[in-house]
Design an enzyme around this catalytic site. Structure first.
Site, PDB file in Angstrom:
ATOM      1  N   GLU A  15       5.801  -4.746  17.185  1.00  9.83           N
ATOM      2  CA  GLU A  15       4.670  -3.917  16.758  1.00  9.83           C
ATOM      3  C   GLU A  15       3.827  -3.520  17.961  1.00  9.83           C
ATOM      4  OE1 GLU A  15       2.368  -5.430  13.209  1.00  9.83           O
ATOM      5  OE2 GLU A  15       0.682  -4.867  14.494  1.00  9.83           O
TER       6      GLU A  15
ATOM      7  N   TRP B  19       0.817  -1.223   0.000  1.00 12.22           N
ATOM      8  CA  TRP B  19       0.000   0.000   0.000  1.00 12.22           C
ATOM      9  C   TRP B  19       0.847   1.268   0.000  1.00 12.22           C
ATOM     10  CZ3 TRP B  19      -2.448  -2.664   4.730  1.00 12.22           C
ATOM     11  CH2 TRP B  19      -3.445  -3.544   4.318  1.00 12.22           C
TER      12      TRP B  19
ATOM     13  N   TYR C  27      -1.496  -3.382  21.694  1.00 14.11           N
ATOM     14  CA  TYR C  27      -2.232  -2.163  21.350  1.00 14.11           C
ATOM     15  C   TYR C  27      -2.821  -1.676  22.673  1.00 14.11           C
ATOM     16  CZ  TYR C  27      -1.167  -2.699  16.524  1.00 14.11           C
ATOM     17  OH  TYR C  27      -0.451  -2.757  15.347  1.00 14.11           O
TER      18      TYR C  27
ATOM     19  N   TYR D 168       3.089  -7.665   3.729  1.00 13.54           N
ATOM     20  CA  TYR D 168       1.877  -8.482   3.850  1.00 13.54           C
ATOM     21  C   TYR D 168       1.946  -9.614   2.812  1.00 13.54           C
ATOM     22  CZ  TYR D 168      -1.041  -5.354   6.808  1.00 13.54           C
ATOM     23  OH  TYR D 168      -1.580  -4.613   7.833  1.00 13.54           O
TER      24      TYR D 168
ATOM     25  N   HIS E 124       4.481 -10.746   6.743  1.00 12.62           N
ATOM     26  CA  HIS E 124       3.361 -10.208   7.529  1.00 12.62           C
ATOM     27  C   HIS E 124       2.066 -10.981   7.280  1.00 12.62           C
ATOM     28  CE1 HIS E 124       2.087  -6.681   9.998  1.00 12.62           C
ATOM     29  NE2 HIS E 124       0.915  -6.875   9.416  1.00 12.62           N
TER      30      HIS E 124
ATOM     31  N   GLU F  42       1.739 -12.473  12.730  1.00 12.79           N
ATOM     32  CA  GLU F  42       0.761 -12.780  13.785  1.00 12.79           C
ATOM     33  C   GLU F  42      -0.068 -14.005  13.441  1.00 12.79           C
ATOM     34  OE1 GLU F  42      -1.764  -9.406  14.552  1.00 12.79           O
ATOM     35  OE2 GLU F  42      -0.163  -8.258  15.506  1.00 12.79           O
TER      36      GLU F  42
HETATM   37  C1  IDC Z   1      -3.914  -2.915  10.171  1.00 15.15           C
HETATM   38  C2  IDC Z   1      -3.753  -1.574   9.498  1.00 15.15           C
HETATM   39  C3  IDC Z   1      -5.015  -1.253   8.762  1.00 15.15           C
HETATM   40  C4  IDC Z   1      -5.375  -2.409   7.840  1.00 15.15           C
HETATM   41  C5  IDC Z   1      -5.491  -3.682   8.652  1.00 15.15           C
HETATM   42  C6  IDC Z   1      -5.878  -4.908   7.862  1.00 15.15           C
HETATM   43  O1  IDC Z   1      -3.456  -0.602  10.470  1.00 15.15           O
HETATM   44  O2  IDC Z   1      -4.873  -0.050   8.035  1.00 15.15           O
HETATM   45  O3  IDC Z   1      -6.599  -2.158   7.208  1.00 15.15           O
HETATM   46  O4  IDC Z   1      -4.247  -3.901   9.264  1.00 15.15           O
HETATM   47  O5  IDC Z   1      -4.875  -5.322   7.076  1.00 15.15           O
HETATM   48  C7  IDC Z   1      -2.046  -5.942  13.784  1.00 15.15           C
HETATM   49  C8  IDC Z   1      -1.418  -6.259  12.486  1.00 15.15           C
HETATM   50  C9  IDC Z   1      -1.423  -5.066  11.572  1.00 15.15           C
HETATM   51  C10 IDC Z   1      -2.712  -4.285  11.698  1.00 15.15           C
HETATM   52  C11 IDC Z   1      -2.756  -3.714  13.116  1.00 15.15           C
HETATM   53  C12 IDC Z   1      -3.977  -2.831  13.404  1.00 15.15           C
HETATM   54  O6  IDC Z   1      -0.134  -6.810  12.599  1.00 15.15           O
HETATM   55  O7  IDC Z   1      -1.256  -5.518  10.254  1.00 15.15           O
HETATM   56  O8  IDC Z   1      -2.698  -3.237  10.772  1.00 15.15           O
HETATM   57  N1  IDC Z   1      -2.707  -4.821  14.056  1.00 15.15           N
HETATM   58  O9  IDC Z   1      -5.143  -3.566  13.264  1.00 15.15           O
HETATM   59  N2  IDC Z   1      -2.069  -6.704  14.850  1.00 15.15           N
HETATM   60  C13 IDC Z   1      -2.788  -6.101  15.824  1.00 15.15           C
HETATM   61  C14 IDC Z   1      -3.214  -4.871  15.331  1.00 15.15           C
END
Ligand code: IDC
Length: 296
Positions: free
Chosen positions: A221, A30, A195, A57, A95, A133
């Protein structure tokens, strides 16, 4: 530059503890435009990052879902070269996410990691993250089976560089690792993602348990919003995480370098600059992240 894992700690050749800290890309499919020298220079000089993670990804239009693989390899090459010039580390992240079981594409992963570990065996700053993940119902035993195949593929070419292994439950279950160890754990660390608005004491307790069991943990992350990558920021929970990071000298990498309209993106949605950002270009989570990086 060479790193090694000693017990639960990441160290340099002179035996000092090393804490990697930096920023992760969003999906390379992206946002390829942020892989440029000035951008990484800004992260290095102004944000004080010493590592950059490249999230390649596999699904969602990524490497195994329609992206031009040659271009993805070229982007990684570019990131590897730029980070080397800047004296930073870089992480090559396979990813997986929507494609949640790493074993589903193990042949493709073998091919990919054979290729990159051949290319970068002599690049001491390169780190391999073999599955972002694993999630849904994927067990540690399944992740271990995958890692026990991919790690030897890398080690056949590259004996030393750090390898990061994602853990079940969206890289949260680091406490399971010690119960059934990998075959080869040399210079291997295990990934925890948080998060802050979603993950709190329960996940921090898992990290402490894992470290107590001698599992080396690496936070490749995190963000201070919720697990969707969006929503309100939770400064209080984030402060607790920072305490844990400091206590164990954990490496930590903020999600994500983009101007996507979501709170985890560190740039504002209307910021069109691909480097040289000032505070006026940075989102609220980015301001927090930059402060944390600058003060560690
Ligand atoms: C999120 C991106 C978002 C995208 C989504 C789906 O922020 O823009 O639409 O992925 O692909 C993860 C992942 C990471 C995620 C992020 C937030 O490793 O790829 O990115 N997240 O959801 N794990 C927990 C949270």
């Amino acid at each position: 530059m060479r790193l090694h894992v000693d017990g639960t700690q990441l160290k340099n050749v002179t035996g000092d503890i090393v804490q990697l800290k930096g920023v992760s890309s969003s999906g390379l499919q992206w946002y390829p435009e942020y892989i440029n020298k000035d951008a990484l220079q800004t992260l290095h000089d102004d944000w004080k990052a010493n590592v950059f993670r490249m999230a390649m990804y596999t699904a969602e239009g990524g490497f195994l879902d329609g992206a031009d693989q040659k271009k993805q390899y070229e982007l990684i090459d570019k990131g590897v070269q730029i980070t080397k010039e800047l004296g930073m580390y870089c992480i090559i992240d396979w990813h997986i996410l929507a494609d949640y079981n790493p074993n589903d594409h193990i042949d493709e992963a073998k091919k990919f990691f054979d290729c990159v570990s051949k290319k970068y065996a002599c690049e001491e700053h390169v780190i391999y993250e073999i599955c972002n993940e694993p999630n849904q119902d994927v067990t540690w035993e399944q992740v271990k089976a995958y890692a026990d195949i991919i790690i030897p593929v890398i080690r056949a070419n590259d004996k030393e560089n750090l390898i990061l292994v994602g853990t079940p439950n969206w890289s949260q279950d680091v406490d399971l690792v010690a119960k059934n160890p990998l075959k080869d754990t040399k210079n291997v660390m295990f990934v925890c993602h948080f998060y802050a608005a979603t993950h709190k004491e329960k996940l921090r307790a898992k990290v402490e348990e894992a470290i107590g069991d001698k599992t080396p943990v690496f936070i490749s992350e995190y963000s201070i919003c919720d697990a969707s990558g969006n929503g309100a920021l939770d400064y209080e929970s984030a402060a607790e995480w920072v305490k844990l990071i400091e206590k164990y000298h954990l490496s930590f990498i903020g999600w994500n370098l983009s101007n996507r309209d979501e709170s985890s993106a560190v740039l504002l949605p209307d910021c069109k600059k691909v480097s040289g950002w000032t505070e006026a270009d940075i989102n609220e989570s980015g301001i927090w992240l930059r402060n944390i990086l600058r003060s560690h």
